[in-house]
Design a protein around this motif. Structure first.
Motif: not given
Length: 93
Positions: A60-68
């Protein structure tokens, strides 16, 4: 960091089997809108800033805003009788 349940890992692997790329996965991106939340899509590879979460062979790849936003979350999945997959987010206990 986002974690995956066994059901979510299985669902992600089943979805990514459709991608011709060996390093493919499901990408979660923040839509920038509280009303729509996050967008899921199939991706052949992570984007340069994405966090990569791997569990039981699922990626699963998570963009920086979603990761936060998803730092303490768990991704789960259910498959209905017709084979449709539904993903849900919960808080890690």
């Amino acid at each position: 960091m986002l974690t995956l349940t066994e059901n979510a890992a299985t669902a992600v692997k089943n979805l990514t089997a459709q991608i011709p790329a060996e390093a493919g996965g499901v990408r979660i991106a923040d839509t920038g809108s509280p009303e729509t939340g996050f967008a899921l899509s199939l991706a052949e590879a992570p984007q340069s800033e994405d966090a990569v979460v791997e569990a039981d062979g699922a990626r699963v790849f998570v963009d920086p805003a979603a990761a936060l936003a998803l730092d303490e979350s768990v991704l789960d999945a259910q498959v209905d009788g017709e084979g449709a997959i539904s993903f849900a987010l919960g808080v890690r206990a």
